[in-house]
Write a protein that holds these residues in place. Sequence first.
Motif, PDB file in Angstrom:
ATOM      1  N   GLU A 196       0.837  -1.183   0.000  1.00 46.76           N
ATOM      2  CA  GLU A 196       0.000   0.000   0.000  1.00 46.76           C
ATOM      3  C   GLU A 196       0.882   1.246   0.000  1.00 46.76           C
ATOM      4  N   HIS A 203      -4.954   7.125  -0.140  1.00 47.50           N
ATOM      5  CA  HIS A 203      -4.456   5.858   0.387  1.00 47.50           C
ATOM      6  C   HIS A 203      -4.744   4.791  -0.654  1.00 47.50           C
ATOM      7  N   HIS A 205      -4.171   0.867  -2.283  1.00 50.95           N
ATOM      8  CA  HIS A 205      -3.891  -0.526  -1.976  1.00 50.95           C
ATOM      9  C   HIS A 205      -3.374  -1.228  -3.233  1.00 50.95           C
TER      10      HIS A 205
END
Length: 235
Positions: A196, A203, A205
């Motif tokens: 990540e 954010h 992943h």
Amino acid sequence: MTTTELIRAADRHFWRDAAVDSRQSFLATGNFDLAANAFGLLMVHNDDIVAPGEGFDMHHHQDAEIITWVLDGALEHRDSGSAESTIVETGMAQHISAGAGVRHSEVNAAGYTSRQKVRVVQSWLPADVLGTTPSHDHHDYNDTLASGDFVQVAGPSSPLPLGVEGAALWVARLHDDLPRELSGGAFVHFFVATGEAHVDGEHLHAGDTLRLTDAGPLKVTGSGEVLAWVMDRAV
């Protein structure tokens, strides 16, 4: 002003057959206008997982700059200009300048009984000059990636210069959540291959893509392997 588009892993284009799982940033399987669907200079960005002993038999490319980054396993490459094959392994990049035309094959170097898949990210960009003499090369970046900083694996300051100006591929193996700086550009295509990452307030992943336009230098933190195309112009 910087603009961003976040594409989650589940929303990427997906193509599959008995041997290959392909997750694509742009529709690349079939007859598509690759240039019309490009982001900056990037026309193809496929995250492919290939079964043991399988792959792509001899096929043709022309006037394209092709970069293959091996995330896991080993890829065996053979082209029409050489009787010998090349093995490209984890942490290595291969550059093919297709030029006036080249036929080549790409298969998982592991045998059918090995159960070892190979995972690669392959990118295509248009060549600046058409009809050049085809060529290919590869380079191992495992040692330089150990620092956790971004490493230019294809582009003007790398061992693999491209036949298209204004584009560079950067790779980092992030660790310790230390901030790493990525140069900005008119177009930045940021892809999280594993783990990540935090970039530009987002954010991300594994499998996520962030596309930025008119971006300044970016601070990136996280843990995992990330790939970023930085480009100063569009097709």
